[in-house]
Design a protein around this motif. Structure first.
Motif, PDB file in Angstrom:
ATOM      1  N   ASN A  39       0.877  -1.156   0.000  1.00 24.03           N
ATOM      2  CA  ASN A  39       0.000   0.000   0.000  1.00 24.03           C
ATOM      3  C   ASN A  39       0.923   1.216   0.000  1.00 24.03           C
ATOM      4  OD1 ASN A  39      -1.443   2.258   0.807  1.00 24.03           O
ATOM      5  ND2 ASN A  39      -2.915   1.037   1.975  1.00 24.03           N
ATOM      6  N   PHE A  40       1.103   1.812  -1.190  1.00 27.57           N
ATOM      7  CA  PHE A  40       2.173   2.801  -1.316  1.00 27.57           C
ATOM      8  C   PHE A  40       1.909   4.079  -0.563  1.00 27.57           C
ATOM      9  CE2 PHE A  40       3.005  -0.215  -4.676  1.00 27.57           C
ATOM     10  CZ  PHE A  40       4.349  -0.448  -4.488  1.00 27.57           C
ATOM     11  N   GLN A  41       0.643   4.373  -0.318  1.00 28.73           N
ATOM     12  CA  GLN A  41       0.333   5.551   0.498  1.00 28.73           C
ATOM     13  C   GLN A  41       0.842   5.329   1.922  1.00 28.73           C
ATOM     14  OE1 GLN A  41      -3.830   6.575   0.772  1.00 28.73           O
ATOM     15  NE2 GLN A  41      -3.438   8.210   2.232  1.00 28.73           N
ATOM     16  N   GLU A  42       0.449   4.200   2.505  1.00 27.64           N
ATOM     17  CA  GLU A  42       0.885   3.907   3.872  1.00 27.64           C
ATOM     18  C   GLU A  42       2.399   3.858   3.949  1.00 27.64           C
ATOM     19  OE1 GLU A  42      -2.666   0.984   5.248  1.00 27.64           O
ATOM     20  OE2 GLU A  42      -0.618   0.248   5.530  1.00 27.64           O
ATOM     21  N   GLU A  43       2.992   3.143   2.993  1.00 23.72           N
ATOM     22  CA  GLU A  43       4.436   2.963   3.010  1.00 23.72           C
ATOM     23  C   GLU A  43       5.143   4.323   2.992  1.00 23.72           C
ATOM     24  OE1 GLU A  43       6.552   0.428   3.373  1.00 23.72           O
ATOM     25  OE2 GLU A  43       8.263   1.748   2.995  1.00 23.72           O
ATOM     26  N   SER A  44       4.673   5.231   2.126  1.00 25.24           N
ATOM     27  CA  SER A  44       5.341   6.523   2.001  1.00 25.24           C
ATOM     28  C   SER A  44       5.219   7.329   3.287  1.00 25.24           C
ATOM     29  CB  SER A  44       4.714   7.333   0.867  1.00 25.24           C
ATOM     30  OG  SER A  44       4.756   6.589  -0.320  1.00 25.24           O
ATOM     31  N   ILE A  45       4.015   7.336   3.867  1.00 16.12           N
ATOM     32  CA  ILE A  45       3.815   8.149   5.064  1.00 16.12           C
ATOM     33  C   ILE A  45       4.535   7.532   6.260  1.00 16.12           C
ATOM     34  CG2 ILE A  45       2.068   9.053   6.653  1.00 16.12           C
ATOM     35  CD1 ILE A  45       0.220   9.323   4.225  1.00 16.12           C
ATOM     36  N   ASP A  46       4.449   6.201   6.377  1.00 11.34           N
ATOM     37  CA  ASP A  46       5.162   5.540   7.485  1.00 11.34           C
ATOM     38  C   ASP A  46       6.651   5.828   7.411  1.00 11.34           C
ATOM     39  OD1 ASP A  46       2.828   4.516   8.304  1.00 11.34           O
ATOM     40  OD2 ASP A  46       3.205   2.434   7.693  1.00 11.34           O
ATOM     41  N   ASP A  84       5.269  16.420   5.735  1.00 13.43           N
ATOM     42  CA  ASP A  84       4.076  17.211   5.403  1.00 13.43           C
ATOM     43  C   ASP A  84       3.703  17.057   3.938  1.00 13.43           C
ATOM     44  OD1 ASP A  84       3.669  18.116   7.865  1.00 13.43           O
ATOM     45  OD2 ASP A  84       4.605  20.093   7.577  1.00 13.43           O
ATOM     46  N   SER A  85       4.690  17.277   3.053  1.00 14.04           N
ATOM     47  CA  SER A  85       4.365  17.241   1.624  1.00 14.04           C
ATOM     48  C   SER A  85       3.958  15.835   1.205  1.00 14.04           C
ATOM     49  CB  SER A  85       5.537  17.755   0.786  1.00 14.04           C
ATOM     50  OG  SER A  85       6.645  16.923   0.962  1.00 14.04           O
ATOM     51  N   THR A  86       4.587  14.833   1.817  1.00 15.34           N
ATOM     52  CA  THR A  86       4.229  13.453   1.489  1.00 15.34           C
ATOM     53  C   THR A  86       2.790  13.171   1.885  1.00 15.34           C
ATOM     54  OG1 THR A  86       6.515  12.805   1.866  1.00 15.34           O
ATOM     55  CG2 THR A  86       4.885  11.047   1.824  1.00 15.34           C
ATOM     56  N   THR A  87       2.444  13.573   3.108  1.00 20.35           N
ATOM     57  CA  THR A  87       1.083  13.328   3.589  1.00 20.35           C
ATOM     58  C   THR A  87       0.064  14.031   2.690  1.00 20.35           C
ATOM     59  OG1 THR A  87       2.084  13.400   5.768  1.00 20.35           O
ATOM     60  CG2 THR A  87      -0.312  13.274   5.689  1.00 20.35           C
ATOM     61  N   THR A  88       0.335  15.314   2.403  1.00 19.36           N
ATOM     62  CA  THR A  88      -0.599  16.065   1.558  1.00 19.36           C
ATOM     63  C   THR A  88      -0.762  15.383   0.206  1.00 19.36           C
ATOM     64  OG1 THR A  88       0.513  17.972   2.523  1.00 19.36           O
ATOM     65  CG2 THR A  88      -1.145  18.417   0.836  1.00 19.36           C
ATOM     66  N   PHE A  89       0.384  15.041  -0.387  1.00 20.47           N
ATOM     67  CA  PHE A  89       0.351  14.436  -1.715  1.00 20.47           C
ATOM     68  C   PHE A  89      -0.486  13.158  -1.725  1.00 20.47           C
ATOM     69  CE2 PHE A  89       2.292  11.396  -4.753  1.00 20.47           C
ATOM     70  CZ  PHE A  89       1.991  12.059  -5.930  1.00 20.47           C
ATOM     71  N   TRP A  90      -0.212  12.266  -0.786  1.00 24.90           N
ATOM     72  CA  TRP A  90      -0.908  10.970  -0.827  1.00 24.90           C
ATOM     73  C   TRP A  90      -2.368  11.100  -0.421  1.00 24.90           C
ATOM     74  CZ3 TRP A  90       0.525   6.846  -3.445  1.00 24.90           C
ATOM     75  CH2 TRP A  90       1.880   6.747  -3.835  1.00 24.90           C
ATOM     76  N   ASN A  91      -2.675  12.109   0.402  1.00 20.99           N
ATOM     77  CA  ASN A  91      -4.092  12.323   0.717  1.00 20.99           C
ATOM     78  C   ASN A  91      -4.842  12.772  -0.528  1.00 20.99           C
ATOM     79  OD1 ASN A  91      -3.782  11.475   3.293  1.00 20.99           O
ATOM     80  ND2 ASN A  91      -3.614  13.534   4.193  1.00 20.99           N
ATOM     81  N   GLU A  92      -4.169  13.576  -1.348  1.00 26.47           N
ATOM     82  CA  GLU A  92      -4.769  13.973  -2.627  1.00 26.47           C
ATOM     83  C   GLU A  92      -5.005  12.737  -3.501  1.00 26.47           C
ATOM     84  OE1 GLU A  92      -5.634  16.972  -4.177  1.00 26.47           O
ATOM     85  OE2 GLU A  92      -5.678  17.542  -2.041  1.00 26.47           O
ATOM     86  N   ILE A  93      -3.963  11.892  -3.569  1.00 30.93           N
ATOM     87  CA  ILE A  93      -4.066  10.685  -4.403  1.00 30.93           C
ATOM     88  C   ILE A  93      -5.215   9.801  -3.919  1.00 30.93           C
ATOM     89  CG2 ILE A  93      -2.876   8.556  -5.103  1.00 30.93           C
ATOM     90  CD1 ILE A  93      -1.733  11.039  -6.428  1.00 30.93           C
ATOM     91  N   ASP A 154       1.284  -1.030  -9.387  1.00 28.55           N
ATOM     92  CA  ASP A 154       0.081  -0.833  -8.596  1.00 28.55           C
ATOM     93  C   ASP A 154      -0.702   0.366  -9.161  1.00 28.55           C
ATOM     94  OD1 ASP A 154      -1.371  -1.081  -5.915  1.00 28.55           O
ATOM     95  OD2 ASP A 154      -0.727   1.012  -5.952  1.00 28.55           O
ATOM     96  N   GLY A 155      -2.037   0.265  -9.245  1.00 27.84           N
ATOM     97  CA  GLY A 155      -2.851   1.317  -9.844  1.00 27.84           C
ATOM     98  C   GLY A 155      -2.703   2.663  -9.151  1.00 27.84           C
ATOM     99  N   THR A 156      -2.800   2.663  -7.840  1.00 30.39           N
ATOM    100  CA  THR A 156      -2.670   3.920  -7.110  1.00 30.39           C
ATOM    101  C   THR A 156      -1.289   4.516  -7.339  1.00 30.39           C
ATOM    102  OG1 THR A 156      -3.988   2.828  -5.431  1.00 30.39           O
ATOM    103  CG2 THR A 156      -3.070   4.976  -4.866  1.00 30.39           C
ATOM    104  N   PHE A 157      -0.295   3.641  -7.345  1.00 31.05           N
ATOM    105  CA  PHE A 157       1.062   4.117  -7.595  1.00 31.05           C
ATOM    106  C   PHE A 157       1.136   4.782  -8.963  1.00 31.05           C
ATOM    107  CE2 PHE A 157       5.134   3.576  -9.651  1.00 31.05           C
ATOM    108  CZ  PHE A 157       6.004   4.135  -8.737  1.00 31.05           C
ATOM    109  N   LEU A 158       0.523   4.160  -9.973  1.00 29.21           N
ATOM    110  CA  LEU A 158       0.569   4.723 -11.319  1.00 29.21           C
ATOM    111  C   LEU A 158      -0.044   6.122 -11.347  1.00 29.21           C
ATOM    112  CD1 LEU A 158      -0.271   1.939 -13.918  1.00 29.21           C
ATOM    113  CD2 LEU A 158       1.780   3.349 -13.803  1.00 29.21           C
ATOM    114  N   ALA A 159      -1.192   6.258 -10.692  1.00 27.59           N
ATOM    115  CA  ALA A 159      -1.824   7.573 -10.647  1.00 27.59           C
ATOM    116  C   ALA A 159      -0.889   8.588 -10.002  1.00 27.59           C
ATOM    117  CB  ALA A 159      -3.137   7.481  -9.882  1.00 27.59           C
TER     118      ALA A 159
END
Ligand code: HEM
Lengths: 339, 417
Positions: A39-46, A84-93, A154-159
């Motif tokens: 789950n690339f969102q979780e991975e990035s923020i963690d 901060d920027s990572t969280t914002t970015f992935w929340n947008e995604i 991964d689809g989310t990753f591609l987006a």
């Protein structure tokens, strides 16, 4: 009885040495990292959170030693900003609803987004727009053919990748506004950008093959940078341009399975920064399945005889056990005469 | 000129020419070994078995290995490991046997120390044994260089550099050893020569001398009893086998050794097939790269204790640089075992459990060497450096204390019997 006691002592000290120089020493040399997370969102923020924590600890340490406090403070500031920027970015995604993606519309969006200015899609009759030498010289690396991207990634990753390659690939430390990533961000074509992203992803998925061979995964995901000469595969990017772009020549991966081992590769490919902080290798965003396939391919290349080794091992060890039992019986017979 | 008759058979034909019957008696059936021994006395034969495995597997590797920095890595990791039928097996057997032989050598050495098997006529056994240890170390070091992986290169770089610390001739010596200013192709080729020719020759000669030096004093026994071998062997030959304190090398002693060797080989082959990383370091599966220093450089496990003695001295004392003190200590560690028989001032032979002070000394030495081994691998940071330092100093002090401790034991026990 006495012999068994002595044997016990020998085994005990041997084990202490073994545990000390192998599992224990390695645990000290290679700090434990969290397992791969697809789950690339979780991975990035963690990961970003973890970095902030580390920077805080460094700062505490620096303060207590009263040494390099300023450096540690700046590091913490930078890491917080990145979080901060990572969280914002992935929340947008996260707001993108991939299930609403429309492949037919995506095909059009894809063409208009300019992807084919750099990437080919051979399966759809679109060869790459440049030859390898020109592409290497223009981008530092030959942009991959996208025929299989919908299957590999991964689809989310591609987006996320299309929206902001630097963030998705986790190469913020390498690129900036003055030194932009060769693949530009996609700012939308004027409509609902999230819908456009979902459409492109749906399109890429729709044209992707249902299954890929292990070596095809490697070819499409890794081979633009890495050679793997024991499998007779060589990168199509020109060496000099690649080294210039990456800062060093990416290593040949032939023996990686033996030199790094499966566990390391699992976490490294999933997020290179976690194992090699500051490395130039991007996080490529493979799905769990594709990653397993790449690792299988590395194993087939670098440890081809594993199966043979393990099955022959049983036989040889079995033979030695029988030999030992016979030798014991013979010994008992011989010593009966002298005891 | 001997009288040659018509032979009664092949055995007799050879006997008339080579005295094979006499030879078999001298070497096998009338070579006497005390009965009162345990499996630790089988370690010598286990060493012979492992050394044989090394030679045979080595010969197979030699058929495909290429001693050239451009070809070495691939000749090992591709040609031998993947293309040649069972090439991987020879490589794994060779690599794991090289590591396992050191385990057995250490057990063998500590057995000798424990039972006092290095004095009262057994000095030459010890000295040739230590010479073997030295040659095996060189053999292992030169062999480790051959695959030309990252650790091959960097260990070679670090270890050859040590010679630079020798006063006056140091720098010239390093270049002489390497055959170049840095570790490079000439270095690989000459270490190849050492590994496959000169050192094995020397080792084989030393093994023969080691065995020969056992001949007069005979091997020791569990109680360090002074056995009259002539009397006891007469008893045995007269048929009083149960009463006699000795047994012949063949078949009685060897029957036990076969069993012990078999049991050890079960363990050895398990390691060869399923658990080889400890002997074949993963980092060495990365090709040598002079531009990229590995995060951690460490020697193979069997060199770690002396490496830690070298590293343990991490601060300057007055005009002496840390590096020089370490180097002197390292030199000390490498020769001190050689003079062991002369540091032990207790003239009597006895197992450690009958020597009150020496017993403590023995276990302290063992523990200290294990601590050195473990800390020799850990990154030298924080508390590790201090533990390493204490262990290195303790190692030296233990040997300084040895003559006094053994003298003291001798006085108190009035010469152990
Ligand atoms: C490959 C190397 C070696 C081989 C093949 C070898 C072989 C043997 C053999 C077959 C014996 C007689 C039986 C026994 O007690 O095991 C022996 C005895 C002995 N070895 Fe070694 N050895 C080697 C290395 C060493 C080393 C490194 C040392 C230590 C300095 C050493 C010290 C001794 C001593 C002290 C004895 C006499 C044991 C006693 O009398 O109880 N050997 N060796």
């Amino acid at each position: 009885m006495r012999e068994l006691k002595i044997l016990g002592v020998v085994i005990f000290f041997t084990l202490v040495v073994y545990i000390g120089v192998e599992p224990f020493a390695h645990s000290q040399m290679h700090p434990h990292v969290a397992p791969a997370n697809f789950n690339f969102q979780e991975e990035s923020i963690d990961y970003a959170t973890e970095e902030v924590k580390k920077a805080e600890e460094k700062l505490d340490e620096a303060k207590s030693n009263n040494k390099n406090v300023e450096i540690a403070e700046n590091q913490l500031k930078a890491d917080k900003k990145l979080l901060d920027s990572t969280t914002t970015f992935w929340n947008e995604i996260a707001k993108i609803d991939l299930s609403k993606g429309d492949a037919t519309k995506g095909a059009e969006t894809f063409m208009n987004a300019g992807c084919v200015g750099c990437h080919g899609i051979k399966s759809q009759g679109m060869p790459s727009p440049m030859d390898d030498a020109t592409a290497s010289a223009s981008f530092g690396v030959v942009p991959p053919d996208l025929s299989t991207a919908g299957k590999l990634y991964d689809g989310t990753f591609l987006a996320a990748l299309i929206k902001d390659p630097v963030k998705a690939l986790k190469v913020e430390h390498k690129f900036s506004e003055t030194k932009p990533h060769p693949m530009p961000q996609f700012f939308g074509l004027g409509g609902d950008m999230n819908q456009e992203l979902a459409d492109i992803v749906a399109y890429l998925k729709s044209i992707a093959p249902k299954t890929l061979k292990d070596e095809e995964v490697f070819e499409n995901a890794c081979q633009r940078c890495h050679d793997i000469k024991y499998a007779k595969r060589f990168s199509n990017t020109e060496k000099g341009a690649l080294a210039n772009y990456m800062g060093s020549t990416p290593p040949d991966l032939s023996m990686m399975i033996r030199s790094k081992g499966k566990d390391y590769l699992q976490t490294f490919i999933n997020n290179p920064q976690k194992q090699l902080h500051g490395t130039a290798m991007p996080r490529v965003g493979l799905t769990k399945e594709s990653q397993e396939q790449v690792i299988n391919f590395l194993e087939d290349t670098g440890d081809r005889k594993k199966e043979e080794r393990e099955s022959l091992g049983m036989k040889v060890v079995g033979f030695m056990i029988i030999f030992t039992i016979l030798a014991y019986l013979w010994k008992v017979k011989i010593w009966r005469e002298v005891h | 000129m001997a009288e040659i008759r018509k032979a009664e058979g092949i055995g007799d034909w050879f006997d008339q020419r080579l005295a094979t019957k006499k030879l078999t008696k001298v070497l096998m059936t009338e070579y006497w070994i005390p009965k009162n021994i345990n499996f630790l006395w089988a370690m010598g034969v286990v060493l012979v078995v492992l050394f044989t495995i090394l030679i045979i597997s080595g010969i197979f590797l030699l058929m495909y290995y290429k001693p050239d920095v451009k070809l070495a890595f691939d000749s090992v990791n591709y040609t031998i490991m993947q293309e040649v039928e069972y090439g991987w097996l020879w490589r794994h057997m060779h690599g794991v046997a090289a590591s396992a032989i050191f385990l057995v050598i250490y057990i063998h050495m500590f057995t000798g120390i424990y039972y006092g098997s290095y004095k009262k006529g057994r000095e030459m056994i010890w000295l040739t044994g230590m010479a073997l240890f030295g040659m095996f170390s060189a053999e292992a070091f030169s062999g480790y260089m051959l695959p030309w992986g990252q650790m091959s290169y960097w260990a070679a770089q670090v270890i050859t550099n040590l010679f630079g610390g020798i006063p006056v001739i140091g720098d010239a010596l390093v270049i002489w050893i390497r055959g170049d200013f840095a570790v490079a192709d000439p270095t690989l080729t000459r270490f190849f020569m050492l590994h496959v020719l000169l050192l094995p020759l020397v080792i084989i000669v030393l093994i023969v001398v080691h065995f020969y030096s056992l001949r007069i004093p005979h091997v020791n026994n569990q109680e360090s009893e002074d056995i009259d071998f002539d009397k006891e062997s007469d008893k045995y030959l007269a048929g009083n086998k149960k009463e006699s304190k000795v047994v012949p090398f063949w078949p009685v002693f060897l029957s036990k050794d076969f069993f012990v060797s078999g049991a050890f080989l079960v363990f050895y082959f398990y390691l060869t097939f399923y658990h080889f990383d400890f002997a074949m370091d993963p980092i060495n599966f990365e090709p040598a790269n002079p531009m990229k220093t590995p995060a951690h450089i460490y020697p193979e496990w069997y060199f770690l204790w002396s490496y830690e003695v070298l590293r343990g001295f991490f601060f300057d004392v007055g005009p002496m640089a840390a590096m020089d003190i370490g180097l002197a200590a390292f030199g000390f560690a490498n020769v001190i075992f050689m003079v062991f028989p002369f540091l032990d001032r207790d003239p009597n032979v006895a197992p450690a459990h009958r020597r009150p002070k020496f017993k403590i000394w023995f276990w302290l030495l063992l523990i200290d060497m294990i601590v050195l081994t473990v800390y020799g691998k850990l990154p030298p940071m924080g508390i590790n450096t201090y533990i390493g330092f204490v262990a290195a100093v303790s190692f030296i002090l233990l040997f300084v204390a040895l003559p006094f401790i053994t003298k003291c034991d001798a006085k108190h026990t009035g010469g152990v019997k």
